[in-house]
Design a protein around this motif. Structure first.
Motif, PDB file in Angstrom:
ATOM      1  N   THR A   1       0.863  -1.183   0.000  1.00 35.96           N
ATOM      2  CA  THR A   1       0.000   0.000   0.000  1.00 35.96           C
ATOM      3  C   THR A   1       0.895   1.227   0.000  1.00 35.96           C
ATOM      4  O   THR A   1       1.809   1.329   0.819  1.00 35.96           O
ATOM      5  CB  THR A   1      -0.904   0.033   1.254  1.00 35.96           C
ATOM      6  OG1 THR A   1      -1.693  -1.153   1.287  1.00 35.96           O
ATOM      7  CG2 THR A   1      -1.813   1.239   1.243  1.00 35.96           C
ATOM      8  N   THR A   2       0.643   2.149  -0.942  1.00 33.98           N
ATOM      9  CA  THR A   2       1.410   3.393  -0.994  1.00 33.98           C
ATOM     10  C   THR A   2       0.453   4.576  -1.058  1.00 33.98           C
ATOM     11  O   THR A   2      -0.699   4.441  -1.461  1.00 33.98           O
ATOM     12  CB  THR A   2       2.342   3.440  -2.227  1.00 33.98           C
ATOM     13  OG1 THR A   2       1.553   3.333  -3.406  1.00 33.98           O
ATOM     14  CG2 THR A   2       3.375   2.324  -2.188  1.00 33.98           C
ATOM     15  N   GLY A   3       0.972   5.728  -0.662  1.00 32.35           N
ATOM     16  CA  GLY A   3       0.165   6.945  -0.755  1.00 32.35           C
ATOM     17  C   GLY A   3       0.998   8.181  -0.499  1.00 32.35           C
ATOM     18  O   GLY A   3       2.019   8.134   0.191  1.00 32.35           O
ATOM     19  N   THR A   4       0.570   9.291  -1.085  1.00 29.89           N
ATOM     20  CA  THR A   4       1.146  10.609  -0.840  1.00 29.89           C
ATOM     21  C   THR A   4       0.004  11.501  -0.419  1.00 29.89           C
ATOM     22  O   THR A   4      -0.966  11.658  -1.160  1.00 29.89           O
ATOM     23  CB  THR A   4       1.824  11.168  -2.107  1.00 29.89           C
ATOM     24  OG1 THR A   4       2.869  10.267  -2.490  1.00 29.89           O
ATOM     25  CG2 THR A   4       2.412  12.548  -1.851  1.00 29.89           C
ATOM     26  N   PHE A   5       0.096  12.057   0.778  1.00 29.23           N
ATOM     27  CA  PHE A   5      -1.005  12.797   1.377  1.00 29.23           C
ATOM     28  C   PHE A   5      -0.589  14.229   1.698  1.00 29.23           C
ATOM     29  O   PHE A   5       0.448  14.439   2.320  1.00 29.23           O
ATOM     30  CB  PHE A   5      -1.474  12.095   2.652  1.00 29.23           C
ATOM     31  CG  PHE A   5      -1.670  10.616   2.456  1.00 29.23           C
ATOM     32  CD1 PHE A   5      -2.786  10.144   1.791  1.00 29.23           C
ATOM     33  CD2 PHE A   5      -0.730   9.707   2.908  1.00 29.23           C
ATOM     34  CE1 PHE A   5      -2.966   8.779   1.584  1.00 29.23           C
ATOM     35  CE2 PHE A   5      -0.904   8.356   2.709  1.00 29.23           C
ATOM     36  CZ  PHE A   5      -2.024   7.877   2.046  1.00 29.23           C
TER      37      PHE A   5
ATOM     38  N   ASP B   1      -2.714   5.311  -3.272  1.00 32.12           N
ATOM     39  CA  ASP B   1      -2.417   5.256  -4.699  1.00 32.12           C
ATOM     40  C   ASP B   1      -3.235   4.147  -5.361  1.00 32.12           C
ATOM     41  O   ASP B   1      -3.432   3.069  -4.783  1.00 32.12           O
ATOM     42  CB  ASP B   1      -0.929   4.988  -4.931  1.00 32.12           C
ATOM     43  CG  ASP B   1      -0.046   6.140  -4.439  1.00 32.12           C
ATOM     44  OD1 ASP B   1      -0.554   7.267  -4.312  1.00 32.12           O
ATOM     45  OD2 ASP B   1       1.149   5.883  -4.185  1.00 32.12           O
ATOM     46  N   ALA B   2      -3.692   4.411  -6.578  1.00 29.61           N
ATOM     47  CA  ALA B   2      -4.520   3.450  -7.322  1.00 29.61           C
ATOM     48  C   ALA B   2      -3.750   2.188  -7.691  1.00 29.61           C
ATOM     49  O   ALA B   2      -4.356   1.129  -7.892  1.00 29.61           O
ATOM     50  CB  ALA B   2      -5.069   4.109  -8.581  1.00 29.61           C
TER      51      ALA B   2
ATOM     52  N   TYR C   1      -8.443   3.359  -1.577  1.00 26.15           N
ATOM     53  CA  TYR C   1      -9.186   3.512  -0.323  1.00 26.15           C
ATOM     54  C   TYR C   1      -8.872   4.873   0.290  1.00 26.15           C
ATOM     55  O   TYR C   1      -7.748   5.369   0.184  1.00 26.15           O
ATOM     56  CB  TYR C   1      -8.785   2.445   0.693  1.00 26.15           C
ATOM     57  CG  TYR C   1      -9.457   1.109   0.536  1.00 26.15           C
ATOM     58  CD1 TYR C   1      -9.728   0.550  -0.704  1.00 26.15           C
ATOM     59  CD2 TYR C   1      -9.808   0.377   1.661  1.00 26.15           C
ATOM     60  CE1 TYR C   1     -10.324  -0.694  -0.812  1.00 26.15           C
ATOM     61  CE2 TYR C   1     -10.416  -0.866   1.549  1.00 26.15           C
ATOM     62  CZ  TYR C   1     -10.670  -1.394   0.313  1.00 26.15           C
ATOM     63  OH  TYR C   1     -11.274  -2.614   0.206  1.00 26.15           O
ATOM     64  N   SER C   2      -9.864   5.459   0.948  1.00 29.62           N
ATOM     65  CA  SER C   2      -9.630   6.673   1.735  1.00 29.62           C
ATOM     66  C   SER C   2      -8.844   6.293   2.977  1.00 29.62           C
ATOM     67  O   SER C   2      -9.039   5.211   3.536  1.00 29.62           O
ATOM     68  CB  SER C   2     -10.955   7.304   2.164  1.00 29.62           C
ATOM     69  OG  SER C   2     -11.656   7.758   1.043  1.00 29.62           O
TER      70      SER C   2
END
Length: 187
Positions: free
Chosen positions: A121-125, A147-148, A156-157
């Motif tokens: 799972t990755t994300g930039t917030f 990230d999609a 996911y939020s």
């Protein structure tokens, strides 16, 4: 002996009724699973996080800002409290300096969780906020969307809350902080 008219009609109706009954039963068998199946709605997943962070070495030309990077663990538990999913996290972030806010510095929090089942799972917030709490504790809130291309919780939020506590410095002068909190992944 010749069959009566009534018996002849019954004999003709029987195959027709049998065929219709068989067709109705077959269609119910085929339609029942689809008609009665409920769409599986994924529930939000809330996990516990613990981590340690340090600021990276200063870089020339970078505006006055608070930067940090760290590692930690993420543990998701079922209703009975048993861990069913665990991961190792790495993260980094940037905040305007609390003592001299830099113009144009946007808060950013980047994270990656490598889950024990091989998914990521990755994300930039950029909805990343901190505020001073009691006894030197820093309260933090992070919100956004994963990230999609994540292989777990894609799109996911995310809502994460926690506390960061300054615990000291390494012999080389690096400041160390520990964090505890929760993160909720919502489909």
């Amino acid at each position: 002996m010749r069959p009566s008219l009534k018996a002849a009609r019954s004999a003709r109706r029987l195959p027709t009724v049998t065929v219709l009954a068989a067709a109705v039963c077959a269609s119910m068998t085929l339609l029942t699973p689809a008609a009665s199946a409920t769409t599986a709605v994924a529930e939000p997943v809330t996990c516990e996080t613990t981590s340690t962070s340090t600021p990276p070495p200063p870089q020339p030309g970078i505006p006055d800002q608070a930067r940090f990077e760290g590692t930690g663990t993420v543990t998701c538990r079922d209703a009975q409290g048993t861990a069913y999913l665990e991961g190792e996290s790495t993260f980094s972030g940037t905040l305007p300096s609390p003592t001299a806010p830099a113009a144009g510095v946007t808060p950013v929090f980047r994270s990656r969780v490598d889950w024990s089942d091989g998914t990521v799972t990755t994300g930039t917030f950029t909805d990343f906020q901190t505020r001073p709490g009691d006894n030197g504790v820093l309260e933090l809130t992070i919100k956004g969307v994963n990230d999609a291309d994540s292989t777990r919780f894609a799109g996911y939020s995310v809502s994460a809350t926690g506390q960061s506590v300054h615990v000291g410095a390494e012999p080389n002068g690096e400041v160390i902080s520990t964090q505890k909190g929760t993160v909720t992944y919502t489909p």
